[in-house]
Structures are given as structure tokens and as C-alpha cells.
Design a protein around this motif. Structure first.
Motif, PDB file in Angstrom:
ATOM      1  N   PRO A 288       0.826  -1.211   0.000  1.00 34.18           N
ATOM      2  CA  PRO A 288       0.000   0.000   0.000  1.00 34.18           C
ATOM      3  C   PRO A 288       0.859   1.259   0.000  1.00 34.18           C
ATOM      4  O   PRO A 288       1.826   1.362   0.757  1.00 34.18           O
ATOM      5  CB  PRO A 288      -0.801  -0.111   1.306  1.00 34.18           C
ATOM      6  CG  PRO A 288      -0.845  -1.560   1.605  1.00 34.18           C
ATOM      7  CD  PRO A 288       0.471  -2.110   1.115  1.00 34.18           C
ATOM      8  N   GLY A 289       0.498   2.204  -0.875  1.00 34.95           N
ATOM      9  CA  GLY A 289       1.239   3.457  -0.978  1.00 34.95           C
ATOM     10  C   GLY A 289       2.250   3.476  -2.095  1.00 34.95           C
ATOM     11  O   GLY A 289       2.739   4.540  -2.471  1.00 34.95           O
ATOM     12  N   CYS A 290       2.588   2.291  -2.643  1.00 39.34           N
ATOM     13  CA  CYS A 290       3.531   2.253  -3.769  1.00 39.34           C
ATOM     14  C   CYS A 290       2.967   3.068  -4.919  1.00 39.34           C
ATOM     15  O   CYS A 290       3.683   3.842  -5.558  1.00 39.34           O
ATOM     16  CB  CYS A 290       3.771   0.817  -4.185  1.00 39.34           C
ATOM     17  SG  CYS A 290       4.962   0.630  -5.525  1.00 39.34           S
ATOM     18  N   LYS A 291       1.685   2.859  -5.183  1.00 41.11           N
ATOM     19  CA  LYS A 291       0.935   3.772  -6.034  1.00 41.11           C
ATOM     20  C   LYS A 291       0.062   4.631  -5.131  1.00 41.11           C
ATOM     21  O   LYS A 291      -0.178   4.285  -3.970  1.00 41.11           O
ATOM     22  CB  LYS A 291       0.047   3.003  -7.022  1.00 41.11           C
ATOM     23  CG  LYS A 291       0.788   2.335  -8.161  1.00 41.11           C
ATOM     24  CD  LYS A 291      -0.206   1.785  -9.172  1.00 41.11           C
ATOM     25  CE  LYS A 291       0.543   1.227 -10.379  1.00 41.11           C
ATOM     26  NZ  LYS A 291      -0.399   0.843 -11.460  1.00 41.11           N
ATOM     27  N   ARG A 292      -0.405   5.706  -5.659  1.00 40.88           N
ATOM     28  CA  ARG A 292      -1.278   6.589  -4.906  1.00 40.88           C
ATOM     29  C   ARG A 292      -2.489   5.803  -4.373  1.00 40.88           C
ATOM     30  O   ARG A 292      -3.174   5.118  -5.131  1.00 40.88           O
ATOM     31  CB  ARG A 292      -1.741   7.701  -5.847  1.00 40.88           C
ATOM     32  CG  ARG A 292      -2.632   8.755  -5.251  1.00 40.88           C
ATOM     33  CD  ARG A 292      -2.889   9.764  -6.341  1.00 40.88           C
ATOM     34  NE  ARG A 292      -3.849  10.794  -5.978  1.00 40.88           N
ATOM     35  CZ  ARG A 292      -4.285  11.711  -6.826  1.00 40.88           C
ATOM     36  NH1 ARG A 292      -3.847  11.712  -8.076  1.00 40.88           N
ATOM     37  NH2 ARG A 292      -5.140  12.625  -6.446  1.00 40.88           N
ATOM     38  N   ILE A 293      -2.738   5.886  -3.064  1.00 40.69           N
ATOM     39  CA  ILE A 293      -3.908   5.253  -2.478  1.00 40.69           C
ATOM     40  C   ILE A 293      -5.133   6.088  -2.843  1.00 40.69           C
ATOM     41  O   ILE A 293      -5.186   7.284  -2.565  1.00 40.69           O
ATOM     42  CB  ILE A 293      -3.760   5.130  -0.946  1.00 40.69           C
ATOM     43  CG1 ILE A 293      -2.554   4.239  -0.606  1.00 40.69           C
ATOM     44  CG2 ILE A 293      -5.032   4.552  -0.337  1.00 40.69           C
ATOM     45  CD1 ILE A 293      -2.245   4.168   0.869  1.00 40.69           C
ATOM     46  N   LEU A 294      -6.109   5.463  -3.477  1.00 43.84           N
ATOM     47  CA  LEU A 294      -7.286   6.172  -3.971  1.00 43.84           C
ATOM     48  C   LEU A 294      -8.407   6.138  -2.936  1.00 43.84           C
ATOM     49  O   LEU A 294      -8.421   5.280  -2.045  1.00 43.84           O
ATOM     50  CB  LEU A 294      -7.749   5.555  -5.281  1.00 43.84           C
ATOM     51  CG  LEU A 294      -6.689   5.421  -6.379  1.00 43.84           C
ATOM     52  CD1 LEU A 294      -7.285   4.785  -7.618  1.00 43.84           C
ATOM     53  CD2 LEU A 294      -6.066   6.777  -6.703  1.00 43.84           C
ATOM     54  N   THR A 295      -9.326   7.063  -3.066  1.00 45.02           N
ATOM     55  CA  THR A 295     -10.482   7.103  -2.171  1.00 45.02           C
ATOM     56  C   THR A 295     -11.759   7.200  -2.994  1.00 45.02           C
ATOM     57  O   THR A 295     -11.889   8.059  -3.855  1.00 45.02           O
ATOM     58  CB  THR A 295     -10.410   8.303  -1.205  1.00 45.02           C
ATOM     59  OG1 THR A 295     -10.367   9.519  -1.964  1.00 45.02           O
ATOM     60  CG2 THR A 295      -9.189   8.220  -0.320  1.00 45.02           C
ATOM     61  N   SER A 296     -12.686   6.285  -2.729  1.00 45.44           N
ATOM     62  CA  SER A 296     -13.991   6.312  -3.385  1.00 45.44           C
ATOM     63  C   SER A 296     -14.936   5.383  -2.638  1.00 45.44           C
ATOM     64  O   SER A 296     -14.547   4.279  -2.251  1.00 45.44           O
ATOM     65  CB  SER A 296     -13.884   5.864  -4.849  1.00 45.44           C
ATOM     66  OG  SER A 296     -15.170   5.752  -5.429  1.00 45.44           O
ATOM     67  N   SER A 297     -16.148   5.844  -2.440  1.00 47.56           N
ATOM     68  CA  SER A 297     -17.179   4.995  -1.837  1.00 47.56           C
ATOM     69  C   SER A 297     -18.144   4.469  -2.891  1.00 47.56           C
ATOM     70  O   SER A 297     -19.049   3.692  -2.559  1.00 47.56           O
ATOM     71  CB  SER A 297     -17.953   5.792  -0.772  1.00 47.56           C
ATOM     72  OG  SER A 297     -17.088   6.235   0.254  1.00 47.56           O
ATOM     73  N   GLU A 298     -17.954   4.873  -4.164  1.00 45.58           N
ATOM     74  CA  GLU A 298     -18.889   4.502  -5.218  1.00 45.58           C
ATOM     75  C   GLU A 298     -18.289   3.585  -6.283  1.00 45.58           C
ATOM     76  O   GLU A 298     -19.020   2.923  -7.026  1.00 45.58           O
ATOM     77  CB  GLU A 298     -19.435   5.755  -5.926  1.00 45.58           C
ATOM     78  CG  GLU A 298     -20.352   6.619  -5.076  1.00 45.58           C
ATOM     79  CD  GLU A 298     -19.594   7.527  -4.138  1.00 45.58           C
ATOM     80  OE1 GLU A 298     -18.471   7.942  -4.510  1.00 45.58           O
ATOM     81  OE2 GLU A 298     -20.094   7.808  -3.042  1.00 45.58           O
ATOM     82  N   TYR A 299     -16.946   3.537  -6.374  1.00 50.40           N
ATOM     83  CA  TYR A 299     -16.330   2.796  -7.477  1.00 50.40           C
ATOM     84  C   TYR A 299     -16.606   1.301  -7.376  1.00 50.40           C
ATOM     85  O   TYR A 299     -17.094   0.671  -8.332  1.00 50.40           O
ATOM     86  CB  TYR A 299     -14.830   3.060  -7.509  1.00 50.40           C
ATOM     87  CG  TYR A 299     -14.104   2.335  -8.629  1.00 50.40           C
ATOM     88  CD1 TYR A 299     -14.305   2.695  -9.958  1.00 50.40           C
ATOM     89  CD2 TYR A 299     -13.228   1.278  -8.360  1.00 50.40           C
ATOM     90  CE1 TYR A 299     -13.650   2.038 -10.989  1.00 50.40           C
ATOM     91  CE2 TYR A 299     -12.566   0.621  -9.379  1.00 50.40           C
ATOM     92  CZ  TYR A 299     -12.778   1.000 -10.692  1.00 50.40           C
ATOM     93  OH  TYR A 299     -12.124   0.344 -11.707  1.00 50.40           O
ATOM     94  N   TYR A 300     -16.309   0.701  -6.239  1.00 51.96           N
ATOM     95  CA  TYR A 300     -16.525  -0.738  -6.104  1.00 51.96           C
ATOM     96  C   TYR A 300     -17.992  -1.129  -6.299  1.00 51.96           C
ATOM     97  O   TYR A 300     -18.280  -2.106  -7.014  1.00 51.96           O
ATOM     98  CB  TYR A 300     -16.011  -1.216  -4.753  1.00 51.96           C
ATOM     99  CG  TYR A 300     -14.506  -1.332  -4.649  1.00 51.96           C
ATOM    100  CD1 TYR A 300     -13.740  -1.725  -5.746  1.00 51.96           C
ATOM    101  CD2 TYR A 300     -13.848  -1.071  -3.453  1.00 51.96           C
ATOM    102  CE1 TYR A 300     -12.355  -1.831  -5.649  1.00 51.96           C
ATOM    103  CE2 TYR A 300     -12.469  -1.184  -3.339  1.00 51.96           C
ATOM    104  CZ  TYR A 300     -11.722  -1.565  -4.447  1.00 51.96           C
ATOM    105  OH  TYR A 300     -10.359  -1.675  -4.335  1.00 51.96           O
ATOM    106  N   PRO A 301     -18.954  -0.426  -5.697  1.00 56.46           N
ATOM    107  CA  PRO A 301     -20.358  -0.789  -5.957  1.00 56.46           C
ATOM    108  C   PRO A 301     -20.728  -0.725  -7.432  1.00 56.46           C
ATOM    109  O   PRO A 301     -21.556  -1.521  -7.903  1.00 56.46           O
ATOM    110  CB  PRO A 301     -21.144   0.239  -5.132  1.00 56.46           C
ATOM    111  CG  PRO A 301     -20.224   0.589  -4.001  1.00 56.46           C
ATOM    112  CD  PRO A 301     -18.858   0.573  -4.617  1.00 56.46           C
ATOM    113  N   ALA A 302     -20.119   0.206  -8.187  1.00 57.07           N
ATOM    114  CA  ALA A 302     -20.427   0.308  -9.617  1.00 57.07           C
ATOM    115  C   ALA A 302     -19.993  -0.944 -10.369  1.00 57.07           C
ATOM    116  O   ALA A 302     -20.582  -1.300 -11.396  1.00 57.07           O
ATOM    117  CB  ALA A 302     -19.754   1.542 -10.212  1.00 57.07           C
ATOM    118  N   LEU A 303     -18.976  -1.635  -9.861  1.00 62.34           N
ATOM    119  CA  LEU A 303     -18.485  -2.832 -10.538  1.00 62.34           C
ATOM    120  C   LEU A 303     -19.411  -4.021 -10.354  1.00 62.34           C
ATOM    121  O   LEU A 303     -19.226  -5.054 -11.014  1.00 62.34           O
ATOM    122  CB  LEU A 303     -17.078  -3.182 -10.030  1.00 62.34           C
ATOM    123  CG  LEU A 303     -16.024  -2.078 -10.154  1.00 62.34           C
ATOM    124  CD1 LEU A 303     -14.650  -2.606  -9.755  1.00 62.34           C
ATOM    125  CD2 LEU A 303     -15.971  -1.502 -11.562  1.00 62.34           C
TER     126      LEU A 303
END
Length: 489
Positions: A288-303
Motif C-alpha cells: 500500500p502506498g507504492c501507487k497513490r492510495i485512492l479514495t472512493s465509496s462509489e467505485y466498487y459498488p459500480a463494478l
């Protein structure tokens, strides 16, 4: 005391250019020209108008310390509100007369005989200045992969940073190439409209839920009546980044301590994906942190939608009506959206900058971009960068770094106004700084975390990130040491 009036050119009118121009004006400098090829200020917040565009740093910190905004509508401001804030700052501090919009600087040449920079613009103009600052940013030039067959694609294609608002997505078969910070914001908003959405991910990201919320009117009123409340909020956010998140990225010990909690937090968010096989494909294999840690509460539900697919296999060819992937799969779509980020190592592109010995800046950087404190490059006198090499923050607000850089450049302007005609950072000073920075970065999560990211160039040299804290950078840039430079009078 100032002995002469100097002229200053700034290229770029985003957070960097606006913040610097305000700092220069507050210090008494008036001969300032801000060039920008667009038709208004705002930088990335003017250009990125894709659905859901917003900042992932809290609003109270992602703003100038000298110009707090008491009525941010939400914890993480959206694009239109940040753009309005920047325009407000430009208007309030009288920058309008200094802007030269729709004017692209194509190349800049330093003339040792006069100690001045000569800038050539796309309209054929030639302008001379005593001090030249590139405030182009690291995330301004969209990156589009050069895939075979792209010229044969019969549908509509555009980059998320150049969103085509005239192209309706309703009923379309849409492909999104990339799954980074932009994609996790716009995918949940376009998925319901599209007939089918295919997301091509090269590598999974660590994603946590976004603790966003609207601020009630009573909070706005409290911020106005008691400004200390907003200052304390800003300080609390700042300390969270500095004392908790930053060590998890830079310090090997901090990485060991905080890696497990970050994994748990992100895996908790991932539980909203119902398909266990898809969850495994969405779980990163790097630290974790190697790439930018993203924040979203909607992305996973959209999948979870039946009309959304995630493809792991890389695209090997674009066809007339879709793409072919390395596993032999064929994927049909009529709209292609590149969410592939930016050419982050092109710090001044497409402008060309030629220094004291007629050397072009990219040639000087053939072994990797580097600048003293991210600001000054040997052989390029009276030239400074903002948001230059190794000044990106993995956690925190870039605005803090930009204010530090602006204060440093103001000191350089005072040296030039005080009689110096040329200041060129010493090669040994740059070499020592760069060696120390790269040594510290070598044990950071960005270099050792096991991923490929936009922080690293083709030779896996970290050209983007600052190897320390925001307070550490502020301390290093608080005072310009004239002995770091070759000065001519």
C-alpha cells in the motif's frame, strides 16, 4: 532595498502560477506577466471537467493558507468549486492585468550578455524578462498510449482530461482504459448511462472509502465568526498527513507499522464487491502506498452492475470497433475514454527551454529530471520551476509545497532586484541535494513497494516525489542561501 525594477514571466495559471503571482505582488513586484495557452485561469481544475472531478485532499487544506474559504460546500471540493476559488483569488489579488491568455510560450532562451530570458510565443511574439518561472505542473499533459490500430478506430475517443461533453454516452458501449484517480471518480457516474462499460485495468489499486460529507450552513457561519475553528481544522488535517500517513510512505519503520492497518481499511472497502473472483482481481499485489492510495465509496459498488466488466489482460491492438487483448479476447465498444493519467516527467512540455550554454532542458535531464529543491537547475540562470522534480507529496496538499516554493522565488526576485544580474545554482549543490534525495527515496514505498507508477521514469528513478515531510520542505526553502548560487552583478 530594491535598486532596480525587474520583469518576471510566469508560464501557467493554476495553483502554482496564481500563488506565485500573489506572493510576488505582496512583496512589491508589479512587472509580472502570466502566460497561459488557455482562455482563463485554473490549470488542471480548468481542464479536467470529467463527471465527478474532485480533489482527494480535504478542502480546508487544499487551499492557500492566506486565503481560507469558510464556505466550502463539502469536505472534498469538486472541480467547479475549486476553479471558482482560484478565479476568486486571481480577482481579489488583482492578477487580471497580468494574464496573457491564449498565448503559448513555445521556447525560451537565456542570453548571458544581458542576463535576461527571451520568450517566443505561438503568435510570433518575442518578450524579454529578468526572471522566468515555469509553473506548468506535473499533471498537465495527458498521456495516451501508442497502441497499434488506434488510427483505425471508427468510434469516438478522448482523454478524461479533455472530456468530450458533446458526446452523449447514453446507450453506448464504452471502454475506459485505466483505473486510477480519474477513473474511480467518473466510472460510477457514467456506468448507469452506458449500455455496457468495460474497464481495462493494468494493475489494481488500493482504494479506501472516501470520508466525504456536505458541510452544513451552521459550519460556514462558525468559520466566518470564529476563523480559528477553520484554522484548527486545517491544522488537524495537516498533522494527520504529516505524522501518520507520510511516515507510512517514506520511513521503512513507518511502512512496517502502518501497512497492515491500511490493508485492512482498503479490504474493508473491497468487501462491497460481491463477486469473490473479481475481489481477488481487484486486490493489489504490491505494498500500500507504492501507487497513490485512492479514495472512493462509489467505485466498487459500480463494478457490481451486470453491464460493467473489468478486463485485466493488456490491450495489444485497437480495432475499428473495439480492442484485442493479449489473452486473445475481443472487446467491442464505440466510445473509448483514456483514463491513463499524464506525462508526469514532462515538467515544461511542450515548451522548450534553453540555458546559458544553449543546452535544452530535456537534454540536461537525459539521465532523469532533477532540480535543487525541485526549483533550480544548473546552467539555467534566473530560471525556477514550481511543482518541479521531487516536489510531489504522496500524502498531504501540494498547495503547502507551492507556497514554500513561491516564498523562495520571491527571495530570488529580491536578489535580482538588489543588483544581481544572474543567479545559477552551483552544480555541487544540486549534485549533493539530488544524491541525498535519491538515497532517501531508495527505501521509500514508492521505490521498494513492488509496483510501476507515474512516480518512476523509464529507468525507475523517482523523479516526482519529495522524500520527506511537508514541514521538512518548508524548512529547507524558508531561506534562500546566496552561497548556493553563482551570482553575477
Amino acid at each position: 532595498m530594491r535598486r532596480r525594477t525587474i520583469s518576471i514571466a510566469v508560464v501557467g495559471s493554476g495553483f502554482s502560477g496564481i500563488g506565485l503571482a500573489i506572493a510576488l505582488k505582496r512583496a512589491g513586484f508589479e512587472d509580472i506577466t502570466i502566460f497561459d495557452g488557455a482562455d482563463g485561469p485554473g490549470g488542471v481544475w480548468r481542464d479536467n471537467t470529467y463527471p465527478g472531478a474532485a480533489c482527494d485532499a480535504p478542502s480546508h487544506l487544499y487551499s492557500y493558507s492566506f486565503e481560507p474559504k469558510p464556505d466550502w460546500s463539502r469536505r472534498f471540493a469538486e472541480q467547479h468549486e475549486i476553479l471558482a476559488y482560484l478565479r476568486h483569488c486571481a480577482d481579489k489579488y488583482g492578477l487580471t492585468p497580468h494574464f496573457r491568455f491564449r498565448t503559448t510560450v513555445t521556447d525560451a532562451h537565456f542570453h548571458a550578455a544581458t542576463g535576461r530570458w527571451r520568450l517566443h510565443t505561438g503568435d510570433g511574439g518575442v518578450h524579454e524578462y529578468d526572471l522566468f518561472v515555469a509553473a506548468c505542473g506535473q499533471l498537465s499533459n495527458p498521456a495516451v498510449p501508442r497502441l497499434p490500430g488506434l488510427d483505425r478506430f471508427a468510434g469516438t475517443a478522448f482523454h478524461s482530461a479533455r472530456w468530450n461533453h458533446d458526446h452523449a454516452l447514453e446507450g453506448r458501449r464504452v471502454a475506459v482504459v485505466g483505473n486510477g484517480a480519474s477513473a474511480v471518480q467518473f466510472v460510477p457516474l457514467i456506468a448507469p448511462a452506458a449500455a455496457h462499460l468495460t474497464i481495462f485495468q493494468r494493475e489494481a489499486h488500493w482504494i479506501s472509502r472516501k470520508p466525504d460529507r456536505l458541510y452544513p450552513r451552521r459550519r460556514h457561519a462558525l468559520n466566518r465568526r470564529l476563523p480559528a475553528v477553520q484554522r484548527l481544522s486545517r491544522l488537524g488535517i495537516f498533522l494527520w498527513f504529516e505524522l501518520v500517513l507520510n511516515p507510512a510512505l517514506v520511513s521503512p519503520r513507518g511502512r512496517r507499522v502502518l501497512s497492515a492497518p491500511v490493508r485492512l481499511l482498503c479490504r474493508y472497502a473491497l468487501r462491497s464487491v460481491r463477486d469473490p473472483r473479481l475481489r481477488r482481481r481487484l486486490t493489489p499485489r504490491y505494498e500500500p502506498g507504492c501507487k497513490r492510495i485512492l479514495t472512493s465509496s462509489e467505485y466498487y459498488p459500480a463494478l457490481n452492475r451486470p453491464d460493467v466488466a473489468v478486463v485485466d489482460s493488456p490491450i495489444v491492438e485497437i480495432t475499428g470497433h473495439g480492442a484485442r487483448t493479449a489473452d486473445g479476447g475481443r472487446h467491442a465498444f464505440d466510445t473509448l475514454i483514456w483514463a491513463t493519467g499524464f506525462r508526469s516527467q514532462d515538467f515544461v512540455a511542450p515548451m522548450r527551454v534553453f540555458g546559458a550554454h544553449r543546452q535544452e532542458l530535456n537534454a540536461a535531464w537525459k539521465d532523469g529530471a532533477r532540480a535543487y529543491l525541485g526549483l533550480a537547475v544548473t546552467g539555467f540562470p534566473n530560471f525556477f520551476l514550481m511543482y518541479g522534480p521531487n516536489t510531489n507529496v504522496g500524502s498531504g496538499s501540494i498547495v503547502h509545497m507551492l507556497e514554500s516554493q513561491a516564498a523562495y522565488i520571491v527571495q530570488a526576485a529580491r536578489l535580482l532586484a538588489g543588483g544581481a544580474t544572474s543567479m545559477d545554482v552551483r552544480a555541487d549543490v544540486l549534485d549533493r541535494f539530488d544524491a541525498a534525495a535519491q538515497e532517501r527515496l531508495s527505501t521509500s514505498v514508492w521505490n521498494e513497494g513492488g509496483c510501476d507508477s507515474w512516480y518512476l521514469d523509464a529507468d525507475r528513478r523517482n523523479t516526482n516525489n519529495w522524500p520527506g515531510s511537508m514541514t521538512g520542505y518548508r524548512r529547507r526553502t524558508r531561506r534562500l542561501d546566496p552561497t548556493d548560487y553563482h551570482l553575477e552583478h
